[in-house]
Design a protein around this motif. Sequence first.
Motif, PDB file in Angstrom:
ATOM      1  N   LEU A 111       8.793  21.531  -3.278  1.00 43.62           N
ATOM      2  CA  LEU A 111       7.528  22.053  -3.782  1.00 43.62           C
ATOM      3  C   LEU A 111       6.993  21.189  -4.922  1.00 43.62           C
ATOM      4  O   LEU A 111       5.786  20.937  -5.009  1.00 43.62           O
ATOM      5  N   ARG A 112       7.875  20.721  -5.784  1.00 38.75           N
ATOM      6  CA  ARG A 112       7.451  19.818  -6.864  1.00 38.75           C
ATOM      7  C   ARG A 112       6.782  18.567  -6.296  1.00 38.75           C
ATOM      8  O   ARG A 112       5.761  18.106  -6.808  1.00 38.75           O
ATOM      9  N   GLU A 113       7.364  18.011  -5.243  1.00 39.13           N
ATOM     10  CA  GLU A 113       6.814  16.806  -4.644  1.00 39.13           C
ATOM     11  C   GLU A 113       5.411  17.059  -4.095  1.00 39.13           C
ATOM     12  O   GLU A 113       4.498  16.242  -4.296  1.00 39.13           O
ATOM     13  N   ALA A 114       5.218  18.181  -3.423  1.00 43.42           N
ATOM     14  CA  ALA A 114       3.897  18.506  -2.881  1.00 43.42           C
ATOM     15  C   ALA A 114       2.887  18.718  -4.004  1.00 43.42           C
ATOM     16  O   ALA A 114       1.745  18.240  -3.938  1.00 43.42           O
ATOM     17  N   LEU A 115       3.296  19.408  -5.072  1.00 46.72           N
ATOM     18  CA  LEU A 115       2.395  19.645  -6.201  1.00 46.72           C
ATOM     19  C   LEU A 115       2.085  18.343  -6.939  1.00 46.72           C
ATOM     20  O   LEU A 115       0.956  18.129  -7.396  1.00 46.72           O
TER      21      LEU A 115
ATOM     22  N   GLN B 137       1.984  15.339  -5.588  1.00 50.92           N
ATOM     23  CA  GLN B 137       1.028  14.614  -4.748  1.00 50.92           C
ATOM     24  C   GLN B 137      -0.379  15.172  -4.933  1.00 50.92           C
ATOM     25  O   GLN B 137      -1.353  14.414  -5.052  1.00 50.92           O
ATOM     26  N   PHE B 138      -0.486  16.500  -4.958  1.00 52.72           N
ATOM     27  CA  PHE B 138      -1.792  17.133  -5.169  1.00 52.72           C
ATOM     28  C   PHE B 138      -2.364  16.712  -6.518  1.00 52.72           C
ATOM     29  O   PHE B 138      -3.545  16.350  -6.630  1.00 52.72           O
TER      30      PHE B 138
ATOM     31  N   ILE C 185      -6.426  19.376   1.929  1.00 54.80           N
ATOM     32  CA  ILE C 185      -6.246  20.496   2.854  1.00 54.80           C
ATOM     33  C   ILE C 185      -4.812  20.515   3.389  1.00 54.80           C
ATOM     34  O   ILE C 185      -4.160  21.563   3.448  1.00 54.80           O
ATOM     35  N   ARG C 186      -4.307  19.330   3.770  1.00 56.65           N
ATOM     36  CA  ARG C 186      -2.931  19.245   4.258  1.00 56.65           C
ATOM     37  C   ARG C 186      -1.947  19.737   3.212  1.00 56.65           C
ATOM     38  O   ARG C 186      -1.040  20.532   3.501  1.00 56.65           O
ATOM     39  N   LEU C 187      -2.115  19.288   1.968  1.00 56.66           N
ATOM     40  CA  LEU C 187      -1.202  19.688   0.900  1.00 56.66           C
ATOM     41  C   LEU C 187      -1.331  21.169   0.572  1.00 56.66           C
ATOM     42  O   LEU C 187      -0.338  21.836   0.248  1.00 56.66           O
ATOM     43  N   THR C 188      -2.554  21.706   0.649  1.00 59.60           N
ATOM     44  CA  THR C 188      -2.754  23.135   0.394  1.00 59.60           C
ATOM     45  C   THR C 188      -1.908  23.970   1.346  1.00 59.60           C
ATOM     46  O   THR C 188      -1.176  24.879   0.931  1.00 59.60           O
ATOM     47  N   TYR C 189      -1.980  23.649   2.640  1.00 62.82           N
ATOM     48  CA  TYR C 189      -1.204  24.409   3.618  1.00 62.82           C
ATOM     49  C   TYR C 189       0.297  24.151   3.469  1.00 62.82           C
ATOM     50  O   TYR C 189       1.117  25.061   3.661  1.00 62.82           O
ATOM     51  N   GLU C 190       0.670  22.935   3.104  1.00 62.64           N
ATOM     52  CA  GLU C 190       2.088  22.650   2.893  1.00 62.64           C
ATOM     53  C   GLU C 190       2.634  23.451   1.718  1.00 62.64           C
ATOM     54  O   GLU C 190       3.740  24.015   1.791  1.00 62.64           O
ATOM     55  N   ILE C 191       1.864  23.508   0.618  1.00 56.04           N
ATOM     56  CA  ILE C 191       2.299  24.253  -0.567  1.00 56.04           C
ATOM     57  C   ILE C 191       2.450  25.737  -0.232  1.00 56.04           C
ATOM     58  O   ILE C 191       3.450  26.376  -0.601  1.00 56.04           O
ATOM     59  N   ILE C 192       1.480  26.302   0.464  1.00 50.44           N
ATOM     60  CA  ILE C 192       1.556  27.718   0.834  1.00 50.44           C
ATOM     61  C   ILE C 192       2.752  27.967   1.748  1.00 50.44           C
ATOM     62  O   ILE C 192       3.482  28.957   1.606  1.00 50.44           O
TER      63      ILE C 192
END
Length: 289
Positions: free
Chosen positions: A123-127, A129-130, A147-154
């Motif tokens: 989750l840290r990695e996705a955040l 990147q965002f 958009i991709r990262l939003t859905y990945e984070i959720i």
Amino acid sequence: MTFEHEFIEYTHEMIPINWIVHGADHSTGPVLPHWHTSFEISYTYSGKIENYTINNVTYQTEPGTILFINSAEVHGAVSSYCADLEALTIQIPYDFLSKLIPHFEFMRFDNLPSGKLAQVNQLREALSQFYHLVRREPEEFLELQLIRLTYEIIYLMAKDWMHREKMPINSNVYHRNLGQMQPIISFIQENYQQELSVGILANNFHMSTNYLSKLFKKSLGLSVMKYVQLVRINRGQELLLHSEKPIHVISDIVGFPNEKSFRRTFEDVFHQTPKKYQLDYRTKQNGRK
């Protein structure tokens, strides 16, 4: 300062969330206790936030800290100046999550899960990147990447950080007392310079003092007059850092009965005298030039 956090306006046409990037200048002002129906993620990329409070539980963030604020949870923050603060807030609409997650009204996201280091790092990695994407100049396919990262984070939140409660926690019933508080909060925000007391506020909103006191404590986790003091000290802190007015004048402008009361409240909130806080801030600012 207005108090409209519970009415978040989502302005990104293609991306169904809001985000706020925080830097050193954001670290100097307390974020007063507030709530909203949207779900919120707070991610500290670098630096620290000394006191981040969610439903009366206080956290100290450091690089990599992720905090979740569920729908209608009261939250706020107070911290000293942090020159290297870099942080990200993401706000996700309640309706959007309820369409993605079955029985969302029963779901709660937990902070600081134990034994899940690999999942936390994902989750840290996705955040991160965002955060880097919204910090940089716009690039090709930025919206698609966000958009991709939003859905990945959720997805990561729902998979690893969510559990089901027995009773609905994300419901209109849960928000009822908070909605009743809104006009009172707005009145304090607009009239903090005037003489205010529990009696004056109760009379203005046609309540008994006992009912108002209990409602305030239940909804925000602090007393009416403590909140009035926080509003006043918030404005006083801004004047202290960004004006040349002496402390006794500032205390009068923001509604304190005297300078001693201002100093005592300031030290309770910031754990420093007003003068020391002002000197530390200006020294750090000069060091950055």
